[in-house]
Design a protein around this motif. Sequence first.
Motif: not given
Length: 259
Positions: A151, A154, A166-167, A170, A173, A201, A205, A211, A214, A218
Amino acid sequence: MYTKKTSCSLRFEPPGWSGVQSYVMIRQESAGAPVMQSLNTNRGPSLAVLAAEKIREAIICGELQLGEALSEDRLAATLGVSRTPVREALTSLQLQGLITIQPQRGSFVFQPTEEDVAELCAFRIWTETRAMWLSCSRSRDTLVREMTEAQARMEAAIAGGDDRASTRADSDYHNAFFVHCGNQFLAEAYGLISGRMSAIRSLLLHPQATRTRTLDEHREIIDALAKGEPSQAEAILASHIIAIRAGYRQVMRVSGVAK
């Protein structure tokens, strides 16, 4: 067709690499370098395997867009190989559901319908929530720590405008559930859809509102697990996954490709 700017790069790991991401691992360095560039032909794996990994990652990070027509000649020229390994790579990716090969028409990046996404989300809920319960019962502290670390990566990636990182974060996670669930067959089942879900995703995103939601969800899942409330975490996770259906429907209708 929906478009978004993205950057992505990857490296190849030797056989035996563990993790739910299967074939690829995105490099943390060289941000902005495109995936689709000449291959290093001195590596060990076959050119077909290397080409499949490059194309797969380009699909996941959005460099090759959903529904995009693929030219074997263009892919071969971009990757610096002949058409034969590219053709073999596309056949391999077809088995993963990432490529659709249509006789007399050619090869295309998969383009799921709204019904496809609904079914993918249902399958993901079944597998991911079960993996979450198993992981929580086996090693909750480790699970929470790794999810928290993913997290943080991200959030940092989003703040820095790094779509690729970022992908990756994610995926890390959500993959944590399967890494620690203790059931290899459950992890393999999730692997059947992981590439397609990662691509979807990544597409969803992009908007800032998505975002933010999300990241908030999370954190809520992590907090619930840390407090020993897996039922609450399951409810949030299921809602988190179901939201993909509405998000995909909206993006496709705006782009004019969904019915």
